[in-house]
Write an enzyme that holds these catalytic residues in place. Structure first.
Site, PDB file in Angstrom:
ATOM      1  N   CYS A  44      -0.577   4.173   1.875  1.00 31.75           N
ATOM      2  CA  CYS A  44      -0.515   4.032   3.338  1.00 31.75           C
ATOM      3  C   CYS A  44       0.904   4.238   3.861  1.00 31.75           C
ATOM      4  O   CYS A  44       1.111   4.876   4.884  1.00 31.75           O
ATOM      5  CB  CYS A  44      -0.964   2.642   3.756  1.00 31.75           C
ATOM      6  SG  CYS A  44      -2.431   2.054   2.928  1.00 31.75           S
ATOM      7  N   ASP A  45       1.852   3.663   3.176  1.00 33.11           N
ATOM      8  CA  ASP A  45       3.200   3.586   3.761  1.00 33.11           C
ATOM      9  C   ASP A  45       4.237   4.493   3.097  1.00 33.11           C
ATOM     10  O   ASP A  45       5.344   4.656   3.639  1.00 33.11           O
ATOM     11  CB  ASP A  45       3.713   2.131   3.674  1.00 33.11           C
ATOM     12  CG  ASP A  45       2.829   1.179   4.459  1.00 33.11           C
ATOM     13  OD1 ASP A  45       2.176   1.639   5.420  1.00 33.11           O
ATOM     14  OD2 ASP A  45       2.771  -0.014   4.110  1.00 33.11           O
TER      15      ASP A  45
ATOM     16  N   CYS B 281       0.844  -1.202   0.000  1.00 37.26           N
ATOM     17  CA  CYS B 281       0.000   0.000   0.000  1.00 37.26           C
ATOM     18  C   CYS B 281       0.876   1.248   0.000  1.00 37.26           C
ATOM     19  O   CYS B 281       1.323   1.704   1.058  1.00 37.26           O
ATOM     20  CB  CYS B 281      -0.934  -0.008   1.208  1.00 37.26           C
ATOM     21  SG  CYS B 281      -2.084   1.390   1.205  1.00 37.26           S
TER      22      CYS B 281
HETATM   23  C1  LIG Z   1      -0.140  -3.496   4.350  1.00 37.83           C
HETATM   24  C2  LIG Z   1      -1.277  -2.540   4.378  1.00 37.83           C
HETATM   25  C3  LIG Z   1      -1.133  -1.320   5.022  1.00 37.83           C
HETATM   26  C4  LIG Z   1      -2.182  -0.436   5.067  1.00 37.83           C
HETATM   27  N1  LIG Z   1      -2.028   0.744   5.715  1.00 37.83           N
HETATM   28  C5  LIG Z   1      -3.038   1.628   5.755  1.00 37.83           C
HETATM   29  C6  LIG Z   1      -2.903   2.882   6.407  1.00 37.83           C
HETATM   30  O1  LIG Z   1      -1.834   3.197   6.938  1.00 37.83           O
HETATM   31  N2  LIG Z   1      -3.967   3.717   6.407  1.00 37.83           N
HETATM   32  C7  LIG Z   1      -5.135   3.410   5.801  1.00 37.83           C
HETATM   33  O2  LIG Z   1      -6.067   4.197   5.858  1.00 37.83           O
HETATM   34  N3  LIG Z   1      -5.298   2.235   5.171  1.00 37.83           N
HETATM   35  C8  LIG Z   1      -4.291   1.341   5.129  1.00 37.83           C
HETATM   36  N4  LIG Z   1      -4.436   0.154   4.478  1.00 37.83           N
HETATM   37  C9  LIG Z   1      -5.712  -0.130   3.817  1.00 37.83           C
HETATM   38  C10 LIG Z   1      -6.740  -0.540   4.865  1.00 37.83           C
HETATM   39  O3  LIG Z   1      -6.191  -1.526   5.681  1.00 37.83           O
HETATM   40  C11 LIG Z   1      -7.995  -1.046   4.190  1.00 37.83           C
HETATM   41  O4  LIG Z   1      -8.454  -0.084   3.296  1.00 37.83           O
HETATM   42  C12 LIG Z   1      -9.059  -1.328   5.218  1.00 37.83           C
HETATM   43  O5  LIG Z   1      -8.580  -2.182   6.205  1.00 37.83           O
HETATM   44  C13 LIG Z   1     -10.262  -1.935   4.561  1.00 37.83           C
HETATM   45  O6  LIG Z   1     -11.161  -2.203   5.568  1.00 37.83           O
HETATM   46  P1  LIG Z   1     -12.398  -3.175   5.396  1.00 37.83           P
HETATM   47  O7  LIG Z   1     -13.227  -2.920   6.591  1.00 37.83           O
HETATM   48  O8  LIG Z   1     -12.991  -3.010   4.076  1.00 37.83           O
HETATM   49  O9  LIG Z   1     -11.856  -4.666   5.441  1.00 37.83           O
HETATM   50  P2  LIG Z   1     -10.543  -5.401   5.800  1.00 37.83           P
HETATM   51  O10 LIG Z   1      -9.610  -4.608   6.595  1.00 37.83           O
HETATM   52  O11 LIG Z   1     -10.036  -5.969   4.538  1.00 37.83           O
HETATM   53  O12 LIG Z   1     -11.089  -6.551   6.739  1.00 37.83           O
HETATM   54  C14 LIG Z   1     -11.981  -7.492   6.293  1.00 37.83           C
HETATM   55  C15 LIG Z   1     -12.057  -8.598   7.301  1.00 37.83           C
HETATM   56  O13 LIG Z   1     -13.129  -9.448   7.007  1.00 37.83           O
HETATM   57  C16 LIG Z   1     -12.740 -10.773   7.261  1.00 37.83           C
HETATM   58  N5  LIG Z   1     -13.497 -11.683   6.426  1.00 37.83           N
HETATM   59  C17 LIG Z   1     -13.322 -11.927   5.108  1.00 37.83           C
HETATM   60  N6  LIG Z   1     -14.200 -12.857   4.690  1.00 37.83           N
HETATM   61  C18 LIG Z   1     -14.924 -13.214   5.776  1.00 37.83           C
HETATM   62  C19 LIG Z   1     -15.988 -14.139   5.982  1.00 37.83           C
HETATM   63  N7  LIG Z   1     -16.464 -14.877   4.977  1.00 37.83           N
HETATM   64  N8  LIG Z   1     -16.495 -14.279   7.228  1.00 37.83           N
HETATM   65  C20 LIG Z   1     -16.043 -13.516   8.251  1.00 37.83           C
HETATM   66  N9  LIG Z   1     -15.032 -12.630   8.094  1.00 37.83           N
HETATM   67  C21 LIG Z   1     -14.482 -12.475   6.877  1.00 37.83           C
HETATM   68  C22 LIG Z   1     -11.279 -10.793   6.885  1.00 37.83           C
HETATM   69  O14 LIG Z   1     -10.617 -11.819   7.561  1.00 37.83           O
HETATM   70  C23 LIG Z   1     -10.831  -9.469   7.363  1.00 37.83           C
HETATM   71  O15 LIG Z   1     -10.399  -9.602   8.677  1.00 37.83           O
HETATM   72  C24 LIG Z   1      -3.410  -0.764   4.436  1.00 37.83           C
HETATM   73  C25 LIG Z   1      -3.558  -1.979   3.790  1.00 37.83           C
HETATM   74  C26 LIG Z   1      -2.515  -2.865   3.770  1.00 37.83           C
HETATM   75  C27 LIG Z   1      -2.681  -4.192   3.088  1.00 37.83           C
END
Ligand SMILES: Cc1cc2nc3c(=O)[nH]c(=O)nc-3n(C[C@H](O)[C@H](O)[C@H](O)COP(=O)(O)OP(=O)(O)OC[C@H]3O[C@@H](n4cnc5c(N)ncnc54)[C@H](O)[C@@H]3O)c2cc1C
Length: 516
Positions: free
Chosen positions: A147-148, A144
């Protein structure tokens, strides 16, 4: 297998899921949240658990570790009453309502669902790419750039982006703000990014392109601090391996949205993301909403995921209110327990009765006689109507029955009683508009419902005794009562100060004709 009922079931555990849970819980929708157990190889908490410092989430001026941030999200969801299960939803059935969600150990029947299962940034695997010893994940390697990219270890250092699509072009451009130079390494001989994105990237003097290249190894820098120092890059055409000094490596090779468990029951786009109606979190299935990265391939940030999580909870709340009224409209309220409905004393203003599904959705119930004695009707099926037909049938004649004073039945051989008209026009469970036959009105409150529950047997026996009363009534008395009731009805119509509706006007004229 345990089965639970929920107004809202949330699937996911990142910022989208927990924001939705906080809002839904505060709206007293007592959500159930499945946070998953290593779903898509991500720990409960989502993508933020795979990173170190999060510097751009508002409220943390000194930054916060991703893992600590998600722990706070979770704590806040629980504080407001969200029920969290550390289980992965592996199957859903959205073909009928309530929606069904299945894990290995339980089933949830939910009126609304919020899908916030996120996406997984794709990563390549080669020596030095991992998290363990000898690996540089989070110590120079990231998925990302937004992000980083601004981290101090990348400042004025050579950086590498792997990928050939629009994201790779965009991330490379973005990183030129921080890095001394940015290489885009792509394993093919041309990019698949759009022309405009390619042009923008390639015209940036800080960007250099390496085509037909594949990173085969990452190694550490000379400081011995265990951070990335460079890469071995193989030319896939001639096999030559060259050395490239780099302090940062960013994968921009796409994301995998976690939508497989939906099994095609919700519309997905060509990349597998849930399609939402622009400006909302509504999916192709009414009552199923999507928030966060699972429906967003553009912004993919914790704060945008949280924003759409909030939207999804509000959309779900509105939806639940709406289906409450739809069920009233359609008379589909599922409720076995009878409501007790009281007459209004004034009999001139319709009062509202709340159904069980949504206490915010009013429905109006009309009675056919003036009385202060309560009588019971069933919510759901049009029980008033069924009482009437039962009564008419038992009577063995074409005479119709109506609810009389004191809740007994009476019959009328000539004209349809008002209650019949109202009941036929507005069976219980069907919303009636104000102004349609306002002469007799009933009222119920939820407290009254609870306080006056009767069993089916009691209701049956009440019905029977009412029927007996009906038979015992003298025909002349009935006619007299009926006349009186019609006079009262006419009087109330004539006494109304506001303009009568068309129906009321017709009724008034009909009554005057009859009286004359
Ligand atoms: C390495 C990295 C660094 C990042 N750093 C930043 C940052 O500094 N700042 C920032 O704003 N964003 C950052 N991001 C982006 C940010 O993490 C994502 O945009 C955000 O987490 C997305 O949130 P979400 O709620 O959509 O789902 P996610 O964070 O993707 O979480 C989804 C969750 O749902 C669970 N899940 C999936 N399928 C199922 C199922 N069938 N049943 C139950 N649970 C399930 C998964 O296990 C997961 O835990 C980063 C991303 C990465 C990969």
């Amino acid at each position: 297998m345990e089965t639970h009922k929920a107004k809202v079931c949330i699937v996911g555990s990142g910022p989208a899921a927990h924001t939705a849970a906080i809002y839904a819980a505060r709206a007293e929708l007592t959500p159930i949240l499945f946070e998953g157990w290593m779903a898509n190889d991500i720990a409960p908490g989502g993508q933020l658990t795979t990173t170190t410092d999060v510097e751009n989430f508002p409220g943390f001026p000194d930054g916060i570790l991703g893992i600590d941030l998600v722990a706070k999200f979770r704590k806040q969801s629980e504080r407001f009453g969200a029920k969290i299960f550390t289980e992965t939803v592996n199957k859903v059935d959205f073909s009928s309502k309530p929606f069904k969600l299945f894990t290995n150990t339980r089933t949830v029947l939910a009126e609304a669902v919020i899908v916030s299962t996120g996406a997984v940034a794709k990563r390549l695997s080669f020596p030095g790419s991992g998290e363990g010893a000898g690996g540089f994940w989070n110590r120079g390697i990231s998925a990302c750039a937004v992000c980083d990219g601004a981290a101090p270890i990348f400042r004025d250092k050579p950086l590498v982006v792997i990928g050939g699509g629009d994201s790779a072009m965009e991330e490379a451009n973005f990183l030129t703000r921080y890095g001394s130079k940015v290489y885009i390494i792509h394993r093919r001989d041309k990019f698949r990014a759009s022309k405009i994105m390619q042009k923008r990237a390639l015209s940036n003097p800080k960007i250099e392109v390496i085509l037909n290249g594949s990173v085969v190894e990452a190694y550490g820098d000379e400081s011995g601090k265990g951070v990335l120092g460079g890469l071995k890059v193989k030319n896939v055409v001639n096999g030559a391996v060259s050395d490239l000094k780099a302090s940062g490596l960013f994968f921009a090779i796409g994301h995998e949205p976690a939508t497989k468990f939906l099994d095609g029951q919700v519309e997905l786009d060509e990349d597998g993301y849930v399609v939402t109606k622009p400006g909302t979190t509504k999916t192709s299935v009414a009552g199923v909403f999507a928030a966060g990265d699972v429906q967003d391939k553009k912004y993919r940030q914790a704060v945008t995921a949280a924003g759409t999580g909030c939207m999804a909870a509000l959309d779900a709340e509105h939806y639940l209110q709406e289906i409450g009224s739809q069920e009233v409209e359609l008379g589909q309220v599922v409720r076995a327990t009878p409501l007790t409905v009281y007459n209004e004393v004034s009999r001139s203003t319709p009062v509202t009765v709340y159904n069980e599904v949504s206490t915010s959705t009013p429905l109006t119930v009309y009675n056919g006689a003036s009385t202060s004695t309560p009588f019971t009707v069933n919510n759901g099926e049009s029980t008033v109507r069924s009482y009437i037909s039962k009564c008419s049938k038992s009577n063995g004649s074409s005479k119709r029955a109506k609810l009389d004073e004191g809740g007994t039945f009476s019959s009328s051989s000539n004209t349809k009683s008002n209650v019949e008209e109202q009941a036929m026009a507005h069976p219980i469970g069907v919303k009636s508009s104000k102004g349609e036959g306002e002469n007799l009105v009933t009222k119920a409150t939820n407290e009254e419902n609870v306080a006056t529950k009767t069993t089916n047997d009691e209701r049956e026996s009440n019905s029977r005794s009412r029927l007996e009363n009906l038979w015992a009534l003298n025909e002349r008395d009935i006619a007299e009562r009926n006349k009186l009731s019609r006079i009262e009805l006419l009087r109330s119509l004539l006494g109304k100060t506001e303009k009568l509706s068309e129906k009321e006007e017709t009724l008034k004229n009909k009554l005057i004709d009859e009286m004359l």
